[in-house]
Design an enzyme around this catalytic site. Structure first.
Site, PDB file in Angstrom:
ATOM      1  N   GLU A 440     148.850 -15.148 -22.159  1.00 39.03           N
ATOM      2  CA  GLU A 440     147.504 -15.597 -21.740  1.00 39.03           C
ATOM      3  C   GLU A 440     147.523 -16.357 -20.414  1.00 39.03           C
ATOM      4  O   GLU A 440     146.731 -17.251 -20.178  1.00 39.03           O
ATOM      5  CB  GLU A 440     146.861 -16.507 -22.811  1.00 39.03           C
ATOM      6  CG  GLU A 440     146.269 -15.786 -23.970  1.00 39.03           C
ATOM      7  CD  GLU A 440     147.255 -14.861 -24.637  1.00 39.03           C
ATOM      8  OE1 GLU A 440     147.126 -13.651 -24.407  1.00 39.03           O
ATOM      9  OE2 GLU A 440     148.146 -15.312 -25.337  1.00 39.03           O
TER      10      GLU A 440
HETATM   11  C1  LIG Z   1     156.101 -12.343 -26.023  1.00 34.98           C
HETATM   12  C2  LIG Z   1     154.984 -11.915 -25.144  1.00 34.98           C
HETATM   13  C3  LIG Z   1     153.818 -11.405 -25.717  1.00 34.98           C
HETATM   14  C4  LIG Z   1     152.789 -10.939 -24.906  1.00 34.98           C
HETATM   15  N1  LIG Z   1     151.671 -10.393 -25.486  1.00 34.98           N
HETATM   16  C5  LIG Z   1     150.739  -9.791 -24.701  1.00 34.98           C
HETATM   17  C6  LIG Z   1     149.646  -9.066 -25.280  1.00 34.98           C
HETATM   18  O1  LIG Z   1     149.460  -9.051 -26.502  1.00 34.98           O
HETATM   19  N2  LIG Z   1     148.809  -8.391 -24.457  1.00 34.98           N
HETATM   20  C7  LIG Z   1     148.951  -8.408 -23.100  1.00 34.98           C
HETATM   21  O2  LIG Z   1     148.161  -7.792 -22.409  1.00 34.98           O
HETATM   22  N3  LIG Z   1     149.971  -9.104 -22.514  1.00 34.98           N
HETATM   23  C8  LIG Z   1     150.867  -9.790 -23.284  1.00 34.98           C
HETATM   24  N4  LIG Z   1     151.908 -10.480 -22.705  1.00 34.98           N
HETATM   25  C9  LIG Z   1     152.040 -10.465 -21.263  1.00 34.98           C
HETATM   26  C10 LIG Z   1     151.740 -11.802 -20.597  1.00 34.98           C
HETATM   27  O3  LIG Z   1     150.367 -12.070 -20.643  1.00 34.98           O
HETATM   28  C11 LIG Z   1     152.294 -11.679 -19.165  1.00 34.98           C
HETATM   29  O4  LIG Z   1     153.709 -11.665 -19.277  1.00 34.98           O
HETATM   30  C12 LIG Z   1     151.834 -12.825 -18.289  1.00 34.98           C
HETATM   31  O5  LIG Z   1     150.462 -12.727 -18.027  1.00 34.98           O
HETATM   32  C13 LIG Z   1     152.586 -12.861 -16.951  1.00 34.98           C
HETATM   33  O6  LIG Z   1     152.630 -11.588 -16.341  1.00 34.98           O
HETATM   34  P1  LIG Z   1     154.041 -11.028 -15.812  1.00 34.98           P
HETATM   35  O7  LIG Z   1     154.989 -11.122 -16.938  1.00 34.98           O
HETATM   36  O8  LIG Z   1     153.821  -9.705 -15.206  1.00 34.98           O
HETATM   37  O9  LIG Z   1     154.491 -12.065 -14.705  1.00 34.98           O
HETATM   38  P2  LIG Z   1     154.052 -12.042 -13.158  1.00 34.98           P
HETATM   39  O10 LIG Z   1     152.582 -11.949 -13.048  1.00 34.98           O
HETATM   40  O11 LIG Z   1     154.869 -11.030 -12.442  1.00 34.98           O
HETATM   41  O12 LIG Z   1     154.488 -13.485 -12.707  1.00 34.98           O
HETATM   42  C14 LIG Z   1     155.845 -13.837 -12.447  1.00 34.98           C
HETATM   43  C15 LIG Z   1     155.892 -15.273 -11.986  1.00 34.98           C
HETATM   44  O13 LIG Z   1     155.232 -15.346 -10.706  1.00 34.98           O
HETATM   45  C16 LIG Z   1     154.452 -16.500 -10.608  1.00 34.98           C
HETATM   46  N5  LIG Z   1     153.055 -16.151 -10.292  1.00 34.98           N
HETATM   47  C17 LIG Z   1     152.446 -14.939 -10.387  1.00 34.98           C
HETATM   48  N6  LIG Z   1     151.181 -15.022  -9.965  1.00 34.98           N
HETATM   49  C18 LIG Z   1     150.955 -16.295  -9.618  1.00 34.98           C
HETATM   50  C19 LIG Z   1     149.847 -17.028  -9.100  1.00 34.98           C
HETATM   51  N7  LIG Z   1     148.668 -16.438  -8.863  1.00 34.98           N
HETATM   52  N8  LIG Z   1     150.001 -18.348  -8.857  1.00 34.98           N
HETATM   53  C20 LIG Z   1     151.188 -18.958  -9.067  1.00 34.98           C
HETATM   54  N9  LIG Z   1     152.258 -18.326  -9.541  1.00 34.98           N
HETATM   55  C21 LIG Z   1     152.160 -17.024  -9.811  1.00 34.98           C
HETATM   56  C22 LIG Z   1     154.594 -17.257 -11.919  1.00 34.98           C
HETATM   57  O14 LIG Z   1     155.583 -18.241 -11.762  1.00 34.98           O
HETATM   58  C23 LIG Z   1     155.098 -16.232 -12.894  1.00 34.98           C
HETATM   59  O15 LIG Z   1     155.808 -16.874 -13.882  1.00 34.98           O
HETATM   60  C24 LIG Z   1     152.919 -11.001 -23.496  1.00 34.98           C
HETATM   61  C25 LIG Z   1     154.062 -11.573 -22.929  1.00 34.98           C
HETATM   62  C26 LIG Z   1     155.086 -12.031 -23.736  1.00 34.98           C
HETATM   63  C27 LIG Z   1     156.307 -12.635 -23.093  1.00 34.98           C
END
Ligand SMILES: Cc1cc2nc3c(=O)[nH]c(=O)nc-3n(C[C@H](O)[C@H](O)[C@H](O)COP(=O)(O)OP(=O)(O)OC[C@H]3O[C@@H](n4cnc5c(N)ncnc54)[C@H](O)[C@@H]3O)c2cc1C
Length: 593
Positions: A440
């Site tokens: 989230e």
């Molecule tokens: C166990 C688990 C369950 C999940 N369940 C769901 C689900 O049910 N449905 C679903 O749709 N998703 C789900 N997710 C996905 C989760 O919502 C995403 O992993 C999360 O939104 C981050 O996206 P990303 O992993 O692509 O990281 P990225 O967006 O690639 O971000 C990587 C890092 O970059 C930095 N970053 C990126 N953008 C910004 C910004 N604008 N400002 C500052 N820093 C930034 C942050 O430090 C971040 O940690 C789940 C994730 C996990 C780990």
């Protein structure tokens, strides 16, 4: 082997003496007997969590979820039966309105119950609530969609899933590429792939209702081009029963560091039949109904896991004997003392315990704002509570999971080297709670929401009002002599730091504000937790003034003093770091990393 007992007495202390929910009889559902109902619901859910869910927690970690050759996913041993009993108890739909088939409970009470589920078995808790899905359909669904899906989601007969994230679209959902093509019959053919879908496939129910973000042909680029589709795993027959397998399937179950009993799936949508929910291109706004709900849920994870980590660490500290205590008078017969008699172990335990109890109060206070916003018949009060909820949602989501993670690491230290061994089970707390910082929206995204959107609501009047409310409570505690002067001074200093930080970050340029945002968020969270300790200490003083004496009240005082004595030191640090790092992190050019 870990232990868990639901902290019913502490939850009741917060509901009765801090939030005084029984004084809100004007709110529908806050009936005369709400405190009695709360006590028995908490006891019942607590017992189920301790007796049924907690014993399955280590099993969930060890066995995880397995995927069969046909793509179906098998949850850990015991989950199917436990889920059946959980759904039969109606515990997944506690806060879903009664006229929709739920329990009709105030959210504040439902969250209190759900905290216990998160303590006992976080993997199981990932499947346990469909509140947000039902709310989406109540707000944006057609009558037909509401009739077809709400009753089974409310009863837990089916579960809901959320499909946002794609390999190239995480924090930035403007990059979503899944498409939905209109068909002549009014449905849509959904094609694409989602990753990390929690509960995307499992064996607990015979249908799973996916809420998916996708683009219509010719949709505008960016988040304004996203629409929401309901994609059931099983299409329904004329009688509304699951009948035909839809074109949605899990192509993989992720191997995760924690929450291994929760099936996190990679989903393929292959000409899957989808139903548009709400207006075309307005899908993200509709999805925020669910996401805001889940943001509060992620905070509940933080409370629940910190509580169980505290309970286990405190029990261990009492039974583990090592060395001699330097506390005067503790060295009796020459044998080693319990490590609880080591001041540093006390420090660690107080850090974890004072976080867990204040976090519980803050979570329940936030949930109460949601109840007031939904139920008050006074439009001004509804509006004000909705604004407070909007402001505090990124604060609780951004801080409780991170502070809870920190707490579990402190709890592990109390176990010494044994905490590094998997048989004590403490490592699972650390691994499980970590996820709450990612789902989230990661912590930085919460900071961004707080800084760029929330503190600017109504030209800053909402945040000003929140700070004024805290100040009012400090003054009230002072004028009635309820809280000691050192704690009051500490609270005032922390609040002053938050005021200063709010002014600074509101005026900072966007890059500097983004660089300092997480420190600002943490500062806000620490003050909010301090505010809860002020209110808890004042409540304890009122009870003492009425003649009540108990170890529980003494404990409240000690924890409040401990937390508040550290508050200004922590807030000063965040304030300084926010300003310092806003310059220093931008000084190195990208090419030099
Ligand atoms: C166990 C688990 C369950 C999940 N369940 C769901 C689900 O049910 N449905 C679903 O749709 N998703 C789900 N997710 C996905 C989760 O919502 C995403 O992993 C999360 O939104 C981050 O996206 P990303 O992993 O692509 O990281 P990225 O967006 O690639 O971000 C990587 C890092 O970059 C930095 N970053 C990126 N953008 C910004 C910004 N604008 N400002 C500052 N820093 C930034 C942050 O430090 C971040 O940690 C789940 C994730 C996990 C780990």
């Amino acid at each position: 082997m870990t232990i868990y007992t639901a902290p019913v007495a502490d939850t009741m202390f917060v509901l009765r003496h801090v939030l005084r929910i029984h004084e809100r009889k004007d709110l529908p559902g806050f009936d005369e007997d709400l405190l009695d109902v709360s006590a028995s619901a908490l006891a019942m859910v607590g017992e189920f969590c301790a007796d049924v869910l907690q014993p399955l927690n280590a099993v969930a970690d060890l066995d995880g979820c397995a995927q069969a050759a046909d793509g179906t996913v098998v949850t850990p041993p015991g989950f199917v039966d436990a889920y059946r009993r959980f759904a039969q108890g109606g515990w997944g739909g506690l806060a879903i309105p009664a006229d929709q088939g739920g329990g009709g409970m105030p959210l504040v009470l439902a969250q209190a119950c759900h905290e216990y589920v998160w303590s006992a078995n976080p993997s199981f808790a990932m499947y346990a609530s469909n509140l947000g899905h039902v709310r989406i359909l109540m707000k944006h669904g057609t009558e037909e969609q509401q009739r077809a899906y709400i009753p089974q989601l409310a009863s837990g007969e089916w579960t809901g899933a959320m499909g946002l994230t794609e390999p190239a679209a995480g924090s930035d959902l403007s990059l979503v590429r899944t498409v939905a093509t209109p068909r002549e019959d009014g449905t849509y053919a959904v094609n694409g792939g989602k990753i990390f879908t929690s509960g995307g496939e499992h064996d607990l129910t015979d249908n799973i209702i996916h809420f998916v973000l996708a683009r219509l042909p010719g949709a505008p680029e960016g988040t304004r081009g996203l629409s929401m589709f309901l994609v059931p795993k099983m299409l329904l027959d004329d009688q509304g029963r699951p009948a035909v397998r839809n074109g949605v399937a899990a192509s993989r179950v992720e191997h995760k560091m924690g929450l291994r009993g929760s099936a996190t799936c990679q989903m393929n949508y292959d000409d899957a039949t989808g139903f548009l929910v709400g207006e075309p291109h307005r899908g993200l706004a509709a999805m925020f109904v669910l996401m805001n709900e889940l943001r509060i849920t992620a905070s509940t994870v933080g409370v629940g896991v910190a509580e169980v980590a505290y309970q286990n660490a405190a029990a261990y500290a009492k039974e583990r004997h090592q060395g001699r205590s330097p506390i005067a008078g503790r060295n009796g017969d020459g044998a080693a003392d319990p490590i609880l008699e080591q001041p540093d172990v006390r420090r660690l335990l107080l850090t974890v315990g004072s976080f867990a109890e204040a976090a519980r109060a803050l979570l329940l206070w936030t949930s109460l704002q949601s109840d007031i916003a939904a139920r008050s018949d006074d439009p001004d009060e509804r509006h004000a509570a909705g604004r407070r909820l909007a402001l505090f949602t990124p604060v609780v989501k951004g801080t409780l999971p991170d502070f809870s993670f920190e707490s579990t690491v402190y709890a592990q230290l109390i176990f010494g080297g044994h905490g590094y061994m998997t048989e004590t089970g403490v490592d699972q707390f650390i691994r499980d709670v970590r996820m709450a910082a990612f789902g989230e929206g990661v912590t930085a995204i919460q900071a961004d929401d707080l800084v760029r959107r929330k503190i600017g609501i109504d030209s800053g009047r909402v945040v000003e009002q929140a700070l004024a409310d805290i100040e009012d409570d400090v003054q009230a505690a002072e004028s009635t002599g309820q809280v000691d002067s050192a704690s009051l001074m500490a609270m005032r200093t922390g609040l002053g730091h938050l005021r200063e930080a709010t002014e600074w970050i509101s005026a900072a340029d966007p890059a500097a504000a983004a660089a300092g945002g997480v420190h600002y968020l943490y500062l806000f969270g620490r003050v909010a937790l301090g505010w809860m300790w002020l209110r808890e200490a004042a409540a304890a003083a009122r009870l003492r003034a009425a003649g009540e004496q108990s170890p529980a009240l003494e404990r409240k005082d000690a924890l409040a003093r401990f937390y508040l004595s550290r508050l200004p030191i922590e807030t000063a640090r965040h304030l300084d770091l926010m300003r310092a790092e806003s310059e220093s992190v931008l000084s190195l050019p990208a090419a030099a990393f």
